[in-house]
Design a protein around this motif. Structure first.
Motif, PDB file in Angstrom:
ATOM      1  N   GLY A   1      -4.235   0.544  12.939  1.00  0.00           N
ATOM      2  CA  GLY A   1      -4.106   1.574  11.916  1.00  0.00           C
ATOM      3  C   GLY A   1      -3.784   2.954  12.446  1.00  0.00           C
ATOM      4  O   GLY A   1      -3.659   3.906  11.688  1.00  0.00           O
TER       5      GLY A   1
ATOM      6  N   GLU B   1       4.004  -3.113   3.067  1.00  0.00           N
ATOM      7  CA  GLU B   1       2.721  -3.601   3.558  1.00  0.00           C
ATOM      8  C   GLU B   1       2.981  -4.336   4.861  1.00  0.00           C
ATOM      9  O   GLU B   1       4.057  -4.899   5.061  1.00  0.00           O
ATOM     10  CB  GLU B   1       2.086  -4.572   2.567  1.00  0.00           C
ATOM     11  CG  GLU B   1       1.625  -3.927   1.295  1.00  0.00           C
ATOM     12  CD  GLU B   1       0.892  -4.900   0.384  1.00  0.00           C
ATOM     13  OE1 GLU B   1       0.520  -5.998   0.860  1.00  0.00           O
ATOM     14  OE2 GLU B   1       0.704  -4.563  -0.774  1.00  0.00           O
TER      15      GLU B   1
ATOM     16  N   PRO C   1       3.366   4.180   5.015  1.00  0.00           N
ATOM     17  CA  PRO C   1       4.011   2.961   4.550  1.00  0.00           C
ATOM     18  C   PRO C   1       5.239   3.198   3.684  1.00  0.00           C
ATOM     19  O   PRO C   1       5.975   2.275   3.386  1.00  0.00           O
ATOM     20  CB  PRO C   1       2.913   2.274   3.739  1.00  0.00           C
ATOM     21  CG  PRO C   1       2.084   3.400   3.207  1.00  0.00           C
ATOM     22  CD  PRO C   1       2.111   4.445   4.291  1.00  0.00           C
TER      23      PRO C   1
ATOM     24  N   GLY D   1      -0.787   7.592   7.730  1.00  0.00           N
ATOM     25  CA  GLY D   1       0.571   7.352   7.249  1.00  0.00           C
ATOM     26  C   GLY D   1       1.003   8.388   6.242  1.00  0.00           C
ATOM     27  O   GLY D   1       0.477   9.498   6.180  1.00  0.00           O
TER      28      GLY D   1
ATOM     29  N   CYS E   1       1.904   1.786   9.666  1.00  0.00           N
ATOM     30  CA  CYS E   1       0.656   2.547   9.582  1.00  0.00           C
ATOM     31  C   CYS E   1       0.832   4.017   9.924  1.00  0.00           C
ATOM     32  O   CYS E   1       0.069   4.849   9.458  1.00  0.00           O
ATOM     33  CB  CYS E   1      -0.408   1.934  10.492  1.00  0.00           C
ATOM     34  SG  CYS E   1      -0.132   2.215  12.258  1.00  0.00           S
ATOM     35  N   LYS E   2       1.810   4.344  10.707  1.00  0.00           N
ATOM     36  CA  LYS E   2       1.961   5.719  11.196  1.00  0.00           C
ATOM     37  C   LYS E   2       3.129   6.446  10.519  1.00  0.00           C
ATOM     38  O   LYS E   2       2.945   7.513   9.950  1.00  0.00           O
ATOM     39  CB  LYS E   2       2.179   5.685  12.719  1.00  0.00           C
ATOM     40  CG  LYS E   2       2.103   7.016  13.393  1.00  0.00           C
ATOM     41  CD  LYS E   2       0.680   7.422  13.625  1.00  0.00           C
ATOM     42  CE  LYS E   2       0.668   8.628  14.540  1.00  0.00           C
ATOM     43  NZ  LYS E   2      -0.576   9.324  14.457  1.00  0.00           N
TER      44      LYS E   2
ATOM     45  N   MET F   1      -1.958  -4.905  10.035  1.00  0.00           N
ATOM     46  CA  MET F   1      -2.205  -3.810  10.968  1.00  0.00           C
ATOM     47  C   MET F   1      -3.388  -4.141  11.869  1.00  0.00           C
ATOM     48  O   MET F   1      -4.443  -4.537  11.379  1.00  0.00           O
ATOM     49  CB  MET F   1      -2.473  -2.514  10.206  1.00  0.00           C
ATOM     50  CG  MET F   1      -1.290  -2.066   9.395  1.00  0.00           C
ATOM     51  SD  MET F   1      -1.650  -0.539   8.526  1.00  0.00           S
ATOM     52  CE  MET F   1      -0.362  -0.574   7.294  1.00  0.00           C
TER      53      MET F   1
ATOM     54  N   CYS G   1       2.354  -3.454  13.425  1.00  0.00           N
ATOM     55  CA  CYS G   1       2.932  -3.340  12.081  1.00  0.00           C
ATOM     56  C   CYS G   1       4.356  -2.790  12.108  1.00  0.00           C
ATOM     57  O   CYS G   1       4.861  -2.315  11.097  1.00  0.00           O
ATOM     58  CB  CYS G   1       2.048  -2.446  11.218  1.00  0.00           C
ATOM     59  SG  CYS G   1       1.913  -0.751  11.835  1.00  0.00           S
TER      60      CYS G   1
ATOM     61  N   ARG H   1       6.472   2.256  12.755  1.00  0.00           N
ATOM     62  CA  ARG H   1       5.186   1.647  12.426  1.00  0.00           C
ATOM     63  C   ARG H   1       4.819   1.943  10.973  1.00  0.00           C
ATOM     64  O   ARG H   1       4.842   3.098  10.552  1.00  0.00           O
ATOM     65  CB  ARG H   1       4.105   2.176  13.365  1.00  0.00           C
ATOM     66  CG  ARG H   1       4.416   1.865  14.823  1.00  0.00           C
ATOM     67  CD  ARG H   1       3.699   2.770  15.759  1.00  0.00           C
ATOM     68  NE  ARG H   1       4.204   4.148  15.582  1.00  0.00           N
ATOM     69  CZ  ARG H   1       3.800   5.189  16.298  1.00  0.00           C
ATOM     70  NH1 ARG H   1       2.885   5.026  17.220  1.00  0.00           N
ATOM     71  NH2 ARG H   1       4.297   6.389  16.088  1.00  0.00           N
TER      72      ARG H   1
END
Length: 161
Positions: free
Chosen positions: A129, A123, A152, A9, A148-149, A126, A136, A146
């Motif tokens: 990840g 937050e 955040p 992320g 995670c990607k 996930m 997410c 996303r």
């Protein structure tokens, strides 16, 4: 031997603020501590607005004071201001040109309603990840993203709470 994955992320990368406001709710203070230290390395002293439920939940105050002006709010009023960080902002004239925030989603939502000139660290649960499972995903003005990607950290004006 420890096998770990790092640098997934993105974090707070736009650090061009001259009067940054770091807003933390609860355990959201952890990344704000590192961010305050980073601003100091750039010769910028941030204002740190830190909200918690009660006095016993507040940590690192003396260390935070080394890096900026610290304003504490507690829901029960056991330290400083009685109320949350957003109500504090509405009642006081806090001078800032950009904010950086981490904390409960409801806090981030109302902070974004107060001002879109900042960044929020989200937050989410996930599954993988890596961005493959889409577990997410959040809604943004640019479609689903996303945490995670693509996160955040997101521009507050982009997130649809």
């Amino acid at each position: 031997k420890l096998d770990v994955l790092v640098n997934l992320g993105n974090g707070f990368i736009d650090l061009d603020a001259k009067k940054p406001l770091l807003v933390a709710g609860g355990i959201g203070i952890a990344p704000m501590f590192a961010l305050a230290r980073r601003f100091n390395e750039l010769n910028v002293r941030p204002t740190i607005l830190y909200g918690a439920s009660k006095k016993d939940d507040v940590v690192l105050i003396e260390k935070l004071k080394q890096y900026g002006e610290v304003i504490i709010t507690t829901d029960d009023g056991s330290i400083n201001y009685k109320g949350n960080v957003v109500s504090y902002l509405k009642e006081h004239n806090v001078d800032f040109d950009k904010y950086y925030a981490c904390g409960p989603q409801v806090m981030l939502k109302y902070l974004a309603m107060y001002s879109l000139n900042g960044y929020v660290s989200l937050e989410a649960r996930m599954g993988c990840g890596f961005g493959a499972c889409m577990g997410c995903s959040i809604q943004t003005t640019n479609g689903p993203k996303r945490v995670c990607k693509e996160g955040p950290v997101f521009d507050a004006s982009e997130v649809i709470f």
